[in-house]
Design a protein around this motif. Structure first.
Motif, PDB file in Angstrom:
ATOM      1  N   ASP A  73     -38.057 -13.205 -46.189  1.00 31.70           N
ATOM      2  CA  ASP A  73     -38.217 -13.217 -47.692  1.00 31.70           C
ATOM      3  C   ASP A  73     -37.406 -14.326 -48.221  1.00 31.70           C
ATOM      4  O   ASP A  73     -37.281 -14.610 -49.481  1.00 31.70           O
ATOM      5  CB  ASP A  73     -37.778 -11.938 -48.487  1.00 31.70           C
ATOM      6  CG  ASP A  73     -38.801 -10.894 -48.279  1.00 31.70           C
ATOM      7  OD1 ASP A  73     -40.054 -11.317 -48.266  1.00 31.70           O
ATOM      8  OD2 ASP A  73     -38.583  -9.601 -48.410  1.00 31.70           O
ATOM      9  N   ALA A  74     -36.678 -15.138 -47.401  1.00 31.75           N
ATOM     10  CA  ALA A  74     -35.790 -16.216 -47.818  1.00 31.75           C
ATOM     11  C   ALA A  74     -36.515 -17.239 -49.052  1.00 31.75           C
ATOM     12  O   ALA A  74     -35.812 -17.736 -49.857  1.00 31.75           O
ATOM     13  CB  ALA A  74     -35.234 -16.910 -46.640  1.00 31.75           C
ATOM     14  N   ALA A  75     -37.400 -17.454 -48.892  1.00 33.12           N
ATOM     15  CA  ALA A  75     -38.175 -18.203 -49.839  1.00 33.12           C
ATOM     16  C   ALA A  75     -38.104 -17.576 -51.322  1.00 33.12           C
ATOM     17  O   ALA A  75     -38.422 -18.171 -52.286  1.00 33.12           O
ATOM     18  CB  ALA A  75     -39.891 -18.669 -49.604  1.00 33.12           C
ATOM     19  N   LEU A  76     -37.985 -16.323 -51.361  1.00 29.48           N
ATOM     20  CA  LEU A  76     -38.040 -15.701 -52.642  1.00 29.48           C
ATOM     21  C   LEU A  76     -36.665 -16.075 -53.268  1.00 29.48           C
ATOM     22  O   LEU A  76     -36.486 -15.437 -54.437  1.00 29.48           O
ATOM     23  CB  LEU A  76     -38.612 -14.301 -52.527  1.00 29.48           C
ATOM     24  CG  LEU A  76     -39.943 -14.042 -52.036  1.00 29.48           C
ATOM     25  CD1 LEU A  76     -40.077 -12.685 -51.661  1.00 29.48           C
ATOM     26  CD2 LEU A  76     -40.977 -14.524 -52.679  1.00 29.48           C
ATOM     27  N   GLU A  77     -35.524 -16.188 -52.545  1.00 26.52           N
ATOM     28  CA  GLU A  77     -34.334 -16.233 -53.116  1.00 26.52           C
ATOM     29  C   GLU A  77     -34.235 -17.094 -54.586  1.00 26.52           C
ATOM     30  O   GLU A  77     -33.438 -16.538 -55.447  1.00 26.52           O
ATOM     31  CB  GLU A  77     -33.326 -17.042 -52.011  1.00 26.52           C
ATOM     32  CG  GLU A  77     -32.869 -16.168 -51.069  1.00 26.52           C
ATOM     33  CD  GLU A  77     -31.880 -15.111 -51.125  1.00 26.52           C
ATOM     34  OE1 GLU A  77     -31.424 -14.985 -52.376  1.00 26.52           O
ATOM     35  OE2 GLU A  77     -31.472 -14.258 -50.377  1.00 26.52           O
ATOM     36  N   GLU A  78     -34.973 -18.099 -54.493  1.00 32.83           N
ATOM     37  CA  GLU A  78     -34.746 -18.731 -55.870  1.00 32.83           C
ATOM     38  C   GLU A  78     -35.686 -18.141 -56.846  1.00 32.83           C
ATOM     39  O   GLU A  78     -35.172 -18.538 -58.265  1.00 32.83           O
ATOM     40  CB  GLU A  78     -35.470 -20.223 -55.661  1.00 32.83           C
ATOM     41  CG  GLU A  78     -36.900 -20.408 -55.000  1.00 32.83           C
ATOM     42  CD  GLU A  78     -37.052 -21.591 -54.368  1.00 32.83           C
ATOM     43  OE1 GLU A  78     -38.304 -22.077 -54.444  1.00 32.83           O
ATOM     44  OE2 GLU A  78     -35.950 -22.306 -53.671  1.00 32.83           O
ATOM     45  N   ALA A  79     -36.051 -17.299 -56.778  1.00 31.32           N
ATOM     46  CA  ALA A  79     -36.610 -16.355 -57.992  1.00 31.32           C
ATOM     47  C   ALA A  79     -35.941 -15.186 -58.347  1.00 31.32           C
ATOM     48  O   ALA A  79     -35.987 -14.690 -59.409  1.00 31.32           O
ATOM     49  CB  ALA A  79     -38.020 -15.807 -57.266  1.00 31.32           C
ATOM     50  N   VAL A  80     -34.788 -15.109 -57.550  1.00 21.64           N
ATOM     51  CA  VAL A  80     -33.639 -13.882 -57.992  1.00 21.64           C
ATOM     52  C   VAL A  80     -32.997 -14.133 -59.109  1.00 21.64           C
ATOM     53  O   VAL A  80     -32.257 -15.379 -59.553  1.00 21.64           O
ATOM     54  CB  VAL A  80     -32.696 -13.538 -56.909  1.00 21.64           C
ATOM     55  CG1 VAL A  80     -32.050 -12.403 -57.306  1.00 21.64           C
ATOM     56  CG2 VAL A  80     -33.404 -13.152 -55.766  1.00 21.64           C
ATOM     57  N   VAL A  81     -32.939 -13.497 -60.158  1.00 19.77           N
ATOM     58  CA  VAL A  81     -32.250 -13.693 -61.474  1.00 19.77           C
ATOM     59  C   VAL A  81     -31.206 -12.874 -61.839  1.00 19.77           C
ATOM     60  O   VAL A  81     -30.495 -12.930 -62.661  1.00 19.77           O
ATOM     61  CB  VAL A  81     -33.352 -13.709 -62.767  1.00 19.77           C
ATOM     62  CG1 VAL A  81     -34.293 -14.776 -62.828  1.00 19.77           C
ATOM     63  CG2 VAL A  81     -34.084 -12.408 -62.835  1.00 19.77           C
ATOM     64  N   GLU A  82     -31.264 -11.605 -61.091  1.00 25.47           N
ATOM     65  CA  GLU A  82     -30.220 -10.652 -61.307  1.00 25.47           C
ATOM     66  C   GLU A  82     -30.006  -9.782 -59.992  1.00 25.47           C
ATOM     67  O   GLU A  82     -31.102  -9.663 -59.366  1.00 25.47           O
ATOM     68  CB  GLU A  82     -30.513  -9.701 -62.495  1.00 25.47           C
ATOM     69  CG  GLU A  82     -29.187  -8.727 -62.900  1.00 25.47           C
ATOM     70  CD  GLU A  82     -29.439  -7.763 -63.984  1.00 25.47           C
ATOM     71  OE1 GLU A  82     -28.346  -7.221 -64.414  1.00 25.47           O
ATOM     72  OE2 GLU A  82     -30.626  -7.613 -64.855  1.00 25.47           O
ATOM     73  N   VAL A  83     -28.817  -9.319 -59.745  1.00 28.24           N
ATOM     74  CA  VAL A  83     -28.615  -8.499 -58.678  1.00 28.24           C
ATOM     75  C   VAL A  83     -27.591  -7.216 -59.049  1.00 28.24           C
ATOM     76  O   VAL A  83     -26.686  -7.583 -59.887  1.00 28.24           O
ATOM     77  CB  VAL A  83     -27.874  -9.145 -57.721  1.00 28.24           C
ATOM     78  CG1 VAL A  83     -27.013  -8.373 -56.562  1.00 28.24           C
ATOM     79  CG2 VAL A  83     -28.625 -10.041 -56.834  1.00 28.24           C
ATOM     80  N   LEU A  84     -28.057  -6.259 -58.749  1.00 27.49           N
ATOM     81  CA  LEU A  84     -27.085  -4.865 -58.970  1.00 27.49           C
ATOM     82  C   LEU A  84     -26.873  -4.290 -57.728  1.00 27.49           C
ATOM     83  O   LEU A  84     -28.021  -3.624 -57.014  1.00 27.49           O
ATOM     84  CB  LEU A  84     -27.781  -3.820 -59.884  1.00 27.49           C
ATOM     85  CG  LEU A  84     -27.282  -3.699 -61.423  1.00 27.49           C
ATOM     86  CD1 LEU A  84     -27.718  -4.762 -62.210  1.00 27.49           C
ATOM     87  CD2 LEU A  84     -27.827  -2.294 -61.957  1.00 27.49           C
ATOM     88  N   ASP A  85     -25.712  -4.114 -57.234  1.00 24.52           N
ATOM     89  CA  ASP A  85     -25.755  -3.754 -55.658  1.00 24.52           C
ATOM     90  C   ASP A  85     -24.229  -2.894 -55.725  1.00 24.52           C
ATOM     91  O   ASP A  85     -23.469  -3.034 -56.537  1.00 24.52           O
ATOM     92  CB  ASP A  85     -25.699  -4.638 -54.798  1.00 24.52           C
ATOM     93  CG  ASP A  85     -25.815  -4.233 -53.440  1.00 24.52           C
ATOM     94  OD1 ASP A  85     -26.137  -3.088 -53.111  1.00 24.52           O
ATOM     95  OD2 ASP A  85     -25.878  -5.012 -52.366  1.00 24.52           O
ATOM     96  N   HIS A  86     -24.237  -2.036 -54.752  1.00 23.92           N
ATOM     97  CA  HIS A  86     -22.608  -1.521 -54.259  1.00 23.92           C
ATOM     98  C   HIS A  86     -22.322  -1.545 -53.109  1.00 23.92           C
ATOM     99  O   HIS A  86     -21.587  -0.900 -52.517  1.00 23.92           O
ATOM    100  CB  HIS A  86     -23.012   0.104 -54.694  1.00 23.92           C
ATOM    101  CG  HIS A  86     -23.899   0.811 -53.901  1.00 23.92           C
ATOM    102  ND1 HIS A  86     -23.700   1.979 -53.196  1.00 23.92           N
ATOM    103  CD2 HIS A  86     -25.247   0.472 -53.367  1.00 23.92           C
ATOM    104  CE1 HIS A  86     -24.572   2.445 -52.600  1.00 23.92           C
ATOM    105  NE2 HIS A  86     -25.413   1.601 -52.822  1.00 23.92           N
ATOM    106  N   ARG A  87     -22.660  -2.814 -52.506  1.00 26.03           N
ATOM    107  CA  ARG A  87     -22.061  -3.063 -50.924  1.00 26.03           C
ATOM    108  C   ARG A  87     -21.307  -4.322 -51.431  1.00 26.03           C
ATOM    109  O   ARG A  87     -21.246  -5.017 -52.242  1.00 26.03           O
ATOM    110  CB  ARG A  87     -23.406  -3.965 -50.177  1.00 26.03           C
ATOM    111  CG  ARG A  87     -24.205  -2.637 -49.568  1.00 26.03           C
ATOM    112  CD  ARG A  87     -25.476  -3.477 -48.940  1.00 26.03           C
ATOM    113  NE  ARG A  87     -26.480  -2.363 -48.789  1.00 26.03           N
ATOM    114  CZ  ARG A  87     -26.808  -1.451 -49.341  1.00 26.03           C
ATOM    115  NH1 ARG A  87     -26.749  -1.627 -50.762  1.00 26.03           N
ATOM    116  NH2 ARG A  87     -27.577  -0.415 -49.219  1.00 26.03           N
ATOM    117  N   PRO A  88     -20.323  -4.612 -50.462  1.00 27.30           N
ATOM    118  CA  PRO A  88     -19.459  -5.777 -50.614  1.00 27.30           C
ATOM    119  C   PRO A  88     -20.262  -7.061 -50.385  1.00 27.30           C
ATOM    120  O   PRO A  88     -21.393  -7.064 -49.853  1.00 27.30           O
ATOM    121  CB  PRO A  88     -18.738  -5.536 -48.966  1.00 27.30           C
ATOM    122  CG  PRO A  88     -18.836  -4.295 -48.521  1.00 27.30           C
ATOM    123  CD  PRO A  88     -20.137  -3.615 -49.179  1.00 27.30           C
TER     124      PRO A  88
END
Length: 349
Positions: A104-119
């Protein structure tokens, strides 16, 4: 795509456990209710094919219990994320993970927000909004976000989904399991305060835990697929499966070796790490793991990395294994769940 309709997808990780599913559903619902004059349609996407949904037994149980039909969910094989992105119509919010797998690497530039609980494994510059906090459940971060929003958006169904998810993820808020944080506890209390009719914690946790560990009738292939993550480098791909059965029982499954071989060959994996977990009545976990690979050098590399790890130390003890191409271990550090082990394996690769 034909109507040039913008789509804002909220999507969890490819293991698509209860936390990923509920975080995606609840956050997409919140965004759709609170975004000023939204141009985009907010769509929660479950990051597995629909055919795999039946294997997520705790998720199917909770959604059914809360009256959410599977027919109203959208799965990864039912939406063309690549096509939407190519047409310039995709925004992507990632919950419960922050690095997309290689495919899914091609979708990286579409990412506008991240919510995560990993380092945090990689930095994202603005305009991407990043919330990465060491809490027990990503659903806790979603709950905090919703509770900071306008009053009245949180409804009973969403509250019950979030409440159940945090309890399951944090092993009924048991300190012995090493997952819960004060923020998880605070969110559970706030949800119960706001919705006093929520069922009792023990009942919710007991029902979800029983559903999660119900592997009756599953084939080895289905068990390995039920909670699967994938790691890769330029040369090899390795699967990491959470297995809800004691390791000794798992290793003695009839035809196990042929099943492991077929599972890895069918997916192009050079090896597989199976991480088993079971709990006693005090909610204390017992963890064991098995490393399978017909390629001795890869198996040795993975085993050595796990044995010698210091952040955290897994305190592994070798167990007898019925197969020469499977190394088996008891894991003395029982609070080191898979999200702590993944970076060790990734570094080894």
């Amino acid at each position: 795509i034909r109507q040039h309709q913008e789509i804002h997808v909220v999507m969890g990780n490819e293991a698509c456990d209860l936390d990923s599913t509920v975080s995606a559903l609840a956050l997409a619902y919140f965004l759709s209710q609170t975004s000023p004059a939204p141009k985009a349609a907010f769509v929660p996407v479950l990051n597995i094919p629909r055919a795999d949904f039946a294997l997520r037994t705790e998720t199917t149980f909770l959604l059914r219990d809360r009256g959410i039909p599977a027919a109203s969910l959208i799965f990864r094989d039912e939406i063309d994320l690549g096509g939407l992105h190519h047409a310039g119509l995709l925004s992507l919010t990632l919950v419960d993970h922050h690095v997309l797998p290689g495919a899914d690497a091609a979708l990286e530039e579409a990412v506008v927000e991240v919510l995560d609980h990993r380092p945090l494994e990689r930095d994202r510059g603005p305009p991407c909004q990043v919330t990465v906090e060491p809490v027990g459940s990503c659903a806790t971060l979603v709950t905090e976000r919703i509770l900071q929003g306008p009053p009245g958006v949180l409804d009973r169904t969403t509250a019950a989904l979030l409440h159940g998810t945090i309890l399951l993820d944090c092993i009924n808020l048991s300190p012995a399991a090493g997952k819960v944080t004060p923020r998880d506890m605070a969110c559970v209390s706030l949800l119960e305060e706001r919705f006093p009719e929520l069922p009792a914690r023990d009942a919710v946790f007991g029902a979800l835990q029983a559903a999660k560990f119900d592997v009756t009738g599953l084939t080895t292939e289905q068990m390995l697929r039920k909670d699967l993550k994938v790691l890769s480098n330029d040369e090899v791909v390795v699967g990491i499966s959470g297995v809800f059965e004691d390791l000794e029982t798992f290793l003695l499954r009839p035809g196990l070796l042929q099943d492991l071989e077929a599972f890895c060959q069918g997916r192009g994996y050079a090896g597989l790490v199976a991480m088993t977990v079971s709990f006693n009545e005090r909610h204390e976990p017992t963890r064991k793991l098995a490393v399978y690979s017909p390629q001795e050098p890869l198996r040795s590399t993975l085993c050595r990395a796990l044995e010698e790890a210091t952040t955290p130390s897994l305190l592994l003890q070798l167990l007898p294994s019925p197969w020469p191409c499977v190394a088996a271990y008891a894991q003395g550090n029982a609070v080191a769940a898979r999200k702590k082990v993944l970076p060790i394996l990734r570094a080894a690769l």
